[in-house]
Motif scaffolding. Structure first.
Motif, PDB file in Angstrom:
ATOM      1  N   MET A   1       0.878  -1.140  -0.111  1.00 49.43           N
ATOM      2  CA  MET A   1       0.147   0.032  -0.025  1.00 49.43           C
ATOM      3  C   MET A   1       0.976   1.100  -0.001  1.00 49.43           C
ATOM      4  O   MET A   1       1.868   1.207   0.483  1.00 49.43           O
ATOM      5  CB  MET A   1      -1.007  -0.222   1.283  1.00 49.43           C
ATOM      6  N   LYS A   2       0.410   2.411  -0.770  1.00 49.68           N
ATOM      7  CA  LYS A   2       1.118   3.359  -0.928  1.00 49.68           C
ATOM      8  C   LYS A   2       0.614   4.649   0.241  1.00 49.68           C
ATOM      9  O   LYS A   2      -0.546   4.500   0.720  1.00 49.68           O
ATOM     10  CB  LYS A   2       1.215   4.140  -2.039  1.00 49.68           C
ATOM     11  N   MET A  49      -0.887   4.469  10.367  1.00 51.50           N
ATOM     12  CA  MET A  49      -0.285   3.927   9.238  1.00 51.50           C
ATOM     13  C   MET A  49       0.552   5.031   8.486  1.00 51.50           C
ATOM     14  O   MET A  49       1.556   4.720   7.919  1.00 51.50           O
ATOM     15  CB  MET A  49      -1.181   3.291   8.265  1.00 51.50           C
ATOM     16  N   LEU A  50       0.232   6.246   8.796  1.00 53.93           N
ATOM     17  CA  LEU A  50       0.932   7.506   8.354  1.00 53.93           C
ATOM     18  C   LEU A  50       2.410   7.595   8.825  1.00 53.93           C
ATOM     19  O   LEU A  50       3.032   8.033   8.025  1.00 53.93           O
ATOM     20  CB  LEU A  50       0.098   8.822   8.363  1.00 53.93           C
ATOM     21  N   ARG A  51       2.470   6.720   9.861  1.00 60.56           N
ATOM     22  CA  ARG A  51       3.852   6.865  10.684  1.00 60.56           C
ATOM     23  C   ARG A  51       4.789   5.704  10.316  1.00 60.56           C
ATOM     24  O   ARG A  51       5.965   5.576  10.399  1.00 60.56           O
ATOM     25  CB  ARG A  51       3.623   7.074  11.907  1.00 60.56           C
ATOM     26  N   PHE A  52       4.336   4.929   9.618  1.00 62.50           N
ATOM     27  CA  PHE A  52       4.957   3.627   8.830  1.00 62.50           C
ATOM     28  C   PHE A  52       5.933   3.945   7.996  1.00 62.50           C
ATOM     29  O   PHE A  52       5.864   4.858   7.078  1.00 62.50           O
ATOM     30  CB  PHE A  52       4.005   2.667   8.160  1.00 62.50           C
ATOM     31  N   SER A  53       6.987   3.240   7.865  1.00 62.82           N
ATOM     32  CA  SER A  53       8.227   3.433   6.754  1.00 62.82           C
ATOM     33  C   SER A  53       7.433   3.000   5.546  1.00 62.82           C
ATOM     34  O   SER A  53       6.578   2.305   5.504  1.00 62.82           O
ATOM     35  CB  SER A  53       9.342   2.730   7.163  1.00 62.82           C
ATOM     36  N   GLU A  58       4.359  -1.222   2.362  1.00 68.28           N
ATOM     37  CA  GLU A  58       4.342  -2.141   1.181  1.00 68.28           C
ATOM     38  C   GLU A  58       3.916  -3.235   1.622  1.00 68.28           C
ATOM     39  O   GLU A  58       3.320  -4.167   0.763  1.00 68.28           O
ATOM     40  CB  GLU A  58       5.574  -2.198   0.480  1.00 68.28           C
ATOM     41  N   ARG A  59       4.054  -3.577   2.897  1.00 69.80           N
ATOM     42  CA  ARG A  59       3.613  -5.068   3.461  1.00 69.80           C
ATOM     43  C   ARG A  59       2.147  -5.228   3.586  1.00 69.80           C
ATOM     44  O   ARG A  59       1.665  -6.028   3.909  1.00 69.80           O
ATOM     45  CB  ARG A  59       4.482  -5.597   4.528  1.00 69.80           C
ATOM     46  N   VAL A  60       1.628  -3.879   3.587  1.00 66.15           N
ATOM     47  CA  VAL A  60       0.204  -4.086   3.987  1.00 66.15           C
ATOM     48  C   VAL A  60      -0.783  -4.149   2.757  1.00 66.15           C
ATOM     49  O   VAL A  60      -0.520  -3.467   1.801  1.00 66.15           O
ATOM     50  CB  VAL A  60      -0.294  -2.763   4.682  1.00 66.15           C
TER      51      VAL A  60
END
Length: 62
Positions: A1-2, A49-53, A58-60
């Motif tokens: 996911m982007k 999720m906005l804090r995810f790298s 990409e893994r989501v």
């Protein structure tokens, strides 16, 4: 996911991803989250999720 996909979902009024699908939570989001076990149900809070790298996003699957 982007990252822009997550931002688009938030703009459309969605609050969480549950089992890969966006969900609009009616009522209090924190109450909703307390009532479920996030790890067992695969729930991800979109604003978190906005804090995810980029790699984590990409893994989501969404």
């Amino acid at each position: 996911m982007k990252r822009n996909e997550v931002e688009d979902l938030i703009e459309q009024g969605y609050h969480v991803l549950q089992r890969g699908g966006p969900v609009k939570v009616k009522g209090d989001l924190w109450y909703y989250l307390e009532e479920i076990d996030e790890e067992d149900t695969g729930v991800l809070v979109l604003t978190d999720m906005l804090r995810f790298s980029d790699e984590e996003l990409e893994r989501v699957r969404g």
